[in-house]
Design an enzyme around this catalytic site. Structure first.
Site, PDB file in Angstrom:
ATOM      1  N   GLY A  18       0.784  -1.234   0.000  1.00  0.00           N
ATOM      2  CA  GLY A  18       0.000   0.000   0.000  1.00  0.00           C
ATOM      3  C   GLY A  18       0.816   1.283   0.000  1.00  0.00           C
ATOM      4  N   SER A  19       2.049   1.219  -0.516  1.00  0.00           N
ATOM      5  CA  SER A  19       2.866   2.445  -0.473  1.00  0.00           C
ATOM      6  C   SER A  19       2.346   3.508  -1.443  1.00  0.00           C
ATOM      7  CB  SER A  19       4.340   2.134  -0.740  1.00  0.00           C
ATOM      8  OG  SER A  19       4.539   1.754  -2.075  1.00  0.00           O
ATOM      9  N   ASN A  20       1.746   3.104  -2.543  1.00  0.00           N
ATOM     10  CA  ASN A  20       1.163   4.103  -3.450  1.00  0.00           C
ATOM     11  C   ASN A  20      -0.037   4.793  -2.803  1.00  0.00           C
ATOM     12  OD1 ASN A  20       2.398   4.340  -6.255  1.00  0.00           O
ATOM     13  ND2 ASN A  20       2.432   2.135  -5.918  1.00  0.00           N
ATOM     14  N   ARG A  71     -15.038 -15.457  -9.384  1.00  0.00           N
ATOM     15  CA  ARG A  71     -14.616 -14.068  -9.563  1.00  0.00           C
ATOM     16  C   ARG A  71     -15.810 -13.128  -9.515  1.00  0.00           C
ATOM     17  NH1 ARG A  71      -9.417 -13.047 -11.076  1.00  0.00           N
ATOM     18  NH2 ARG A  71      -8.404 -14.827 -12.017  1.00  0.00           N
ATOM     19  N   ARG A  97      -5.587  -8.559  -8.267  1.00  0.00           N
ATOM     20  CA  ARG A  97      -6.649  -9.430  -8.758  1.00  0.00           C
ATOM     21  C   ARG A  97      -7.095  -8.938 -10.121  1.00  0.00           C
ATOM     22  NH1 ARG A  97      -6.919 -14.063  -6.903  1.00  0.00           N
ATOM     23  NH2 ARG A  97      -9.075 -14.230  -7.624  1.00  0.00           N
ATOM     24  N   HIS A 115       0.566   0.769 -13.113  1.00  0.00           N
ATOM     25  CA  HIS A 115       1.265  -0.433 -13.582  1.00  0.00           C
ATOM     26  C   HIS A 115       2.760  -0.125 -13.621  1.00  0.00           C
ATOM     27  CE1 HIS A 115       1.954  -4.170 -15.670  1.00  0.00           C
ATOM     28  NE2 HIS A 115       2.718  -3.516 -16.524  1.00  0.00           N
ATOM     29  N   THR A 147      -9.721  -0.472 -18.441  1.00  0.00           N
ATOM     30  CA  THR A 147     -10.707  -0.996 -19.381  1.00  0.00           C
ATOM     31  C   THR A 147     -10.579  -2.512 -19.357  1.00  0.00           C
ATOM     32  OG1 THR A 147      -9.107  -0.719 -21.160  1.00  0.00           O
ATOM     33  CG2 THR A 147     -10.720   1.057 -20.858  1.00  0.00           C
ATOM     34  N   ASP A 151      -4.136  -4.287 -18.161  1.00  0.00           N
ATOM     35  CA  ASP A 151      -3.078  -3.288 -18.341  1.00  0.00           C
ATOM     36  C   ASP A 151      -3.197  -2.546 -19.673  1.00  0.00           C
ATOM     37  OD1 ASP A 151      -2.045  -3.931 -15.847  1.00  0.00           O
ATOM     38  OD2 ASP A 151      -0.820  -5.532 -16.679  1.00  0.00           O
TER      39      ASP A 151
HETATM   40  C1  GRF Z   1       3.463  -1.243  -7.413  1.00  0.00           C
HETATM   41  O1  GRF Z   1       4.708  -1.472  -8.031  1.00  0.00           O
HETATM   42  C2  GRF Z   1       2.392  -1.100  -8.440  1.00  0.00           C
HETATM   43  O2  GRF Z   1       2.816  -0.497  -9.611  1.00  0.00           O
HETATM   44  C3  GRF Z   1       2.016  -2.527  -8.720  1.00  0.00           C
HETATM   45  O3  GRF Z   1       2.127  -3.187  -7.478  1.00  0.00           O
HETATM   46  C4  GRF Z   1       3.016  -2.461  -6.646  1.00  0.00           C
HETATM   47  C5  GRF Z   1       2.251  -2.102  -5.433  1.00  0.00           C
HETATM   48  O4  GRF Z   1       3.014  -1.446  -4.465  1.00  0.00           O
HETATM   49  N1  GRF Z   1       0.715  -2.600  -9.320  1.00  0.00           N
HETATM   50  P1  GRF Z   1       2.307  -0.770  -3.238  1.00  0.00           P
HETATM   51  O5  GRF Z   1       1.357  -1.813  -2.636  1.00  0.00           O
HETATM   52  O6  GRF Z   1       1.577   0.453  -3.700  1.00  0.00           O
HETATM   53  O7  GRF Z   1       3.422  -0.454  -2.273  1.00  0.00           O
END
Ligand code: GRF
Length: 215
Positions: A18-20, A71, A97, A115, A147, A151
């Site tokens: 979850g760093s993003n 799913r 997922r 991505h 979409t 990716d």
């Molecule tokens: C990131 O590299 C993102 O691009 C990919 O999975 C990773 C997730 O990292 N889809 P985080 O969980 O946001 O740290």
């Protein structure tokens, strides 16, 4: 897509670190965005990003895909929770997922993903390893609307990093992650400001500015 202004609601889906998500929340706090982080949904109880959400008072939800026979039923549970939270924007941030066409259609135009590659190069998994094997000199990350193709989808912005001769997967992944943390908050802010228009398979940023970031 229409221009949207005012206080919007974000729901984020994560699978682990979850760093993003953290980068987006911290940028929103620093820049005082008028936004409500209504919830974080993880498909694993152990997703580390849930701790950060709790530390910020952001509601957390766990919907385990293993608890669902198909799913479709997993995605139906996700849709129900996201809709209950009133999401204007659904942010996929390391959500590992594949989503069903029904889910993607339900959130069309308000579902975005990051991505770790410069799409359309290296869709799918193990992007850093594949980039090193291919001998590319530049790599990076892409934020895009989701979409039905995996990716694929209109590109909102990209961030590039150099590939160094002595890079291993870990070094390259760390460099890409640093640019991810810069570009995802920018893309989210553009959405919140109503600056993104989807035209065909392209995103037009209004007013225009560079959609390319470099480390
Ligand atoms: C990131 O590299 C993102 O691009 C990919 O999975 C990773 C997730 O990292 N889809 P985080 O969980 O946001 O740290």
């Amino acid at each position: 897509m229409n221009y949207i202004v005012g206080m919007l609601t974000i729901v984020t889906l994560i699978s682990d670190r979850g760093s993003n998500f953290e980068a987006i929340v911290k940028t929103a706090q620093n820049e005082q965005w008028p936004v409500r982080f209504a919830g974080v949904i993880a498909n694993h109880l152990t997703a580390k990003g849930l701790d950060f959400a709790r530390s910020q008072g952001i509601p957390t939800y766990v919907i385990e895909h293993l608890g669902h026979p198909t799913r479709e039923s997993f995605d139906a549970a996700l849709i129900e929770q996201i809709d209950a939270l009133g999401a204007d924007l659904v942010v996929l941030a390391g959500f590992m997922r594949i989503l069903t066409p029904g889910f993607i259609r339900h959130f069309a135009g308000r579902l975005i993903n990051i991505h770790p590659a410069l799409l359309p190069a290296f869709p799918g998994l193990h992007t850093h390893k594949r980039a090193l094997e291919a001998g590319v000199t530049e790599h990076g990350a892409t934020v895009h609307f989701v979409t039905e193709g995996v990716d694929e989808g209109p590109i909102i912005c990209q961030g590039t990093v150099p590939v160094h001769k002595d890079d291993d997967v870990e070094a390259l992944a760390a460099r890409v992650l640093a640019i991810e943390h810069q570009i995802y908050p920018r893309a989210v802010k553009w959405f919140l400001d109503g600056r993104l228009r989807i035209e065909g398979n392209q995103v037009k940023l209004q007013p225009p500015e560079s959609q390319l970031f470099k480390l």
